[in-house]
Design a protein around this motif. Structure first.
Motif, PDB file in Angstrom:
ATOM      1  N   LYS A  98       0.827  -1.209   0.000  1.00 28.38           N
ATOM      2  CA  LYS A  98       0.000   0.000   0.000  1.00 28.38           C
ATOM      3  C   LYS A  98       0.863   1.261   0.000  1.00 28.38           C
ATOM      4  CE  LYS A  98      -4.312  -1.709   1.898  1.00 28.38           C
ATOM      5  NZ  LYS A  98      -5.537  -1.206   2.495  1.00 28.38           N
ATOM      6  N   PHE A  99       1.921   1.265   0.781  1.00 25.22           N
ATOM      7  CA  PHE A  99       2.801   2.434   0.800  1.00 25.22           C
ATOM      8  C   PHE A  99       3.382   2.679  -0.592  1.00 25.22           C
ATOM      9  CE2 PHE A  99       3.811   1.189   5.438  1.00 25.22           C
ATOM     10  CZ  PHE A  99       2.635   1.779   5.879  1.00 25.22           C
ATOM     11  N   TYR A 117      -2.060   1.529   9.945  1.00 27.36           N
ATOM     12  CA  TYR A 117      -0.722   0.988  10.206  1.00 27.36           C
ATOM     13  C   TYR A 117      -0.248   1.394  11.600  1.00 27.36           C
ATOM     14  CZ  TYR A 117       4.139  -0.349   9.193  1.00 27.36           C
ATOM     15  OH  TYR A 117       5.384  -0.930   9.213  1.00 27.36           O
ATOM     16  N   GLU A 118      -0.503   2.626  11.958  1.00 24.33           N
ATOM     17  CA  GLU A 118      -0.111   3.105  13.291  1.00 24.33           C
ATOM     18  C   GLU A 118      -0.816   2.311  14.386  1.00 24.33           C
ATOM     19  OE1 GLU A 118       0.507   7.343  15.488  1.00 24.33           O
ATOM     20  OE2 GLU A 118      -1.321   7.104  14.303  1.00 24.33           O
ATOM     21  N   ASN A 168       8.156   6.401  14.142  1.00 18.80           N
ATOM     22  CA  ASN A 168       8.839   7.632  13.708  1.00 18.80           C
ATOM     23  C   ASN A 168       8.671   7.849  12.209  1.00 18.80           C
ATOM     24  OD1 ASN A 168       9.768   8.492  16.210  1.00 18.80           O
ATOM     25  ND2 ASN A 168      11.660   7.309  16.056  1.00 18.80           N
ATOM     26  N   TRP A 169       8.771   6.776  11.446  1.00 17.61           N
ATOM     27  CA  TRP A 169       8.562   6.868  10.001  1.00 17.61           C
ATOM     28  C   TRP A 169       7.152   7.385   9.698  1.00 17.61           C
ATOM     29  CZ3 TRP A 169       5.071   4.408   6.772  1.00 17.61           C
ATOM     30  CH2 TRP A 169       5.310   4.551   5.409  1.00 17.61           C
ATOM     31  N   LEU A 170       6.174   6.873  10.430  1.00 21.04           N
ATOM     32  CA  LEU A 170       4.787   7.325  10.247  1.00 21.04           C
ATOM     33  C   LEU A 170       4.649   8.819  10.513  1.00 21.04           C
ATOM     34  CD1 LEU A 170       2.882   4.357  11.849  1.00 21.04           C
ATOM     35  CD2 LEU A 170       2.403   5.302   9.592  1.00 21.04           C
ATOM     36  N   ASN A 172       6.922  11.122  10.237  1.00 23.77           N
ATOM     37  CA  ASN A 172       7.537  11.855   9.127  1.00 23.77           C
ATOM     38  C   ASN A 172       6.668  11.812   7.877  1.00 23.77           C
ATOM     39  OD1 ASN A 172       9.775  12.555  10.652  1.00 23.77           O
ATOM     40  ND2 ASN A 172      10.929  10.742  10.035  1.00 23.77           N
ATOM     41  N   CYS A 173       6.057  10.671   7.606  1.00 18.88           N
ATOM     42  CA  CYS A 173       5.167  10.548   6.444  1.00 18.88           C
ATOM     43  C   CYS A 173       3.981  11.500   6.560  1.00 18.88           C
ATOM     44  CB  CYS A 173       4.647   9.124   6.308  1.00 18.88           C
ATOM     45  SG  CYS A 173       5.663   8.108   5.260  1.00 18.88           S
ATOM     46  N   ARG A 174       3.411  11.562   7.728  1.00 17.38           N
ATOM     47  CA  ARG A 174       2.262  12.457   7.923  1.00 17.38           C
ATOM     48  C   ARG A 174       2.655  13.911   7.658  1.00 17.38           C
ATOM     49  NH1 ARG A 174       0.040   8.898  12.104  1.00 17.38           N
ATOM     50  NH2 ARG A 174      -1.935   8.191  11.224  1.00 17.38           N
ATOM     51  N   GLN A 175       3.810  14.308   8.122  1.00 15.23           N
ATOM     52  CA  GLN A 175       4.279  15.674   7.872  1.00 15.23           C
ATOM     53  C   GLN A 175       4.422  15.922   6.375  1.00 15.23           C
ATOM     54  OE1 GLN A 175       7.883  15.791  10.185  1.00 15.23           O
ATOM     55  NE2 GLN A 175       6.829  16.403  12.064  1.00 15.23           N
ATOM     56  N   LYS A 176       4.979  14.965   5.653  1.00 20.08           N
ATOM     57  CA  LYS A 176       5.165  15.121   4.213  1.00 20.08           C
ATOM     58  C   LYS A 176       3.834  15.114   3.469  1.00 20.08           C
ATOM     59  CE  LYS A 176       9.826  13.420   4.355  1.00 20.08           C
ATOM     60  NZ  LYS A 176      10.747  12.337   4.196  1.00 20.08           N
ATOM     61  N   ILE A 177       2.901  14.293   3.927  1.00 18.04           N
ATOM     62  CA  ILE A 177       1.570  14.288   3.296  1.00 18.04           C
ATOM     63  C   ILE A 177       0.894  15.633   3.513  1.00 18.04           C
ATOM     64  CG2 ILE A 177      -0.773  13.343   3.499  1.00 18.04           C
ATOM     65  CD1 ILE A 177       0.490  10.589   3.842  1.00 18.04           C
ATOM     66  N   ASN A 178       1.011  16.187   4.698  1.00 19.72           N
ATOM     67  CA  ASN A 178       0.425  17.507   4.961  1.00 19.72           C
ATOM     68  C   ASN A 178       1.055  18.577   4.079  1.00 19.72           C
ATOM     69  OD1 ASN A 178      -1.486  16.655   6.835  1.00 19.72           O
ATOM     70  ND2 ASN A 178      -0.053  16.846   8.539  1.00 19.72           N
ATOM     71  N   GLN A 179       2.368  18.492   3.865  1.00 21.72           N
ATOM     72  CA  GLN A 179       3.034  19.428   2.954  1.00 21.72           C
ATOM     73  C   GLN A 179       2.524  19.241   1.524  1.00 21.72           C
ATOM     74  OE1 GLN A 179       7.144  18.430   3.547  1.00 21.72           O
ATOM     75  NE2 GLN A 179       7.321  19.594   5.463  1.00 21.72           N
ATOM     76  N   ASP A 180       2.387  17.992   1.104  1.00 25.69           N
ATOM     77  CA  ASP A 180       1.868  17.705  -0.239  1.00 25.69           C
ATOM     78  C   ASP A 180       0.444  18.223  -0.393  1.00 25.69           C
ATOM     79  OD1 ASP A 180       4.251  16.419  -0.791  1.00 25.69           O
ATOM     80  OD2 ASP A 180       3.421  14.388  -0.570  1.00 25.69           O
TER      81      ASP A 180
END
Length: 190
Positions: A98-99, A117-118, A168-170, A172-180
């Motif tokens: 899925k990722f 996943y979290e 921690n990866w999750l 960071n992913c959430r931060q990047k998704i919010n930026q996107d």
């Protein structure tokens, strides 16, 4: 399970069966080899269902064919991405698949996958921590040398570290998704 990854990879570009097999092998947890006897019947099944078609590659001497995602295949991919993941031995591989396909779905579905996943990782972490505390207590109460308990605790240290790394990866992913999401929103308003 493999259907999800194959359809997801094909959302970005057409690929040969060999390339799809290589991607599938590298995405499995734990990594393992996939034989042609598994891969090509799966591709045939996806073609029979109308999810992919095979296109001849231009300028190839060997009549190489590439799998191409159809509209029905894209719809199936979105259904698989939105489906819940069972908590079994295949869980980690399915989430990794899925990722890999996140670029092909909307932000809300991406967020739901990360939330699921979290929850699974937090549940694992809680279980490991409970067992860890229990073993620590047994070790401190023991009057004999208990290398078995020490090694069980060390093994749990690895599991705990992996869970923390995933959480921690999750984050960071959430931060990047919010930026996107913000960048996409700004592009839409221009």
């Amino acid at each position: 399970m493999y259907e999800l990854l194959i359809l997801g990879v094909l959302t970005s570009q057409d690929m040969s069966g060999y390339k799809l097999r290589t991607i599938l092998e590298s995405s499995l947890v734990p990594r393992r080899e996939i034989s042609n006897g598994v891969m090509y019947p799966l591709l045939k099944k996806l073609a029979d269902q109308g999810f992919i078609v095979f296109l001849k590659a231009p300028d190839t001497a060997r009549n190489k064919k590439f799998a191409h995602l159809t509209a029905a295949g894209f719809t199936r991919f979105q259904q698989l991405m939105a489906a819940s993941v069972t908590r079994d031995a295949k869980r980690e591989s399915i989430f990794r698949f899925k990722f890999r396909g996140m670029a092909g779905i909307d932000f809300d579905t991406q967020e739901q996958i990360l939330t699921d996943y979290e929850a699974a990782e937090q549940s694992d972490l809680n279980s490991y921590q409970e067992v860890y505390r229990h073993l620590q207590t047994k070790l401190t109460q023991s009057t004999t040398n208990r290398d078995d308990l020490r090694w069980a605790i060390r093994s749990l240290d690895l599991s705990l570290s992996i869970c923390h790394a995933k959480l921690n990866w999750l984050k960071n992913c959430r931060q990047k998704i919010n930026q996107d999401r913000k960048r996409y929103s700004n592009e839409q308003t221009k």
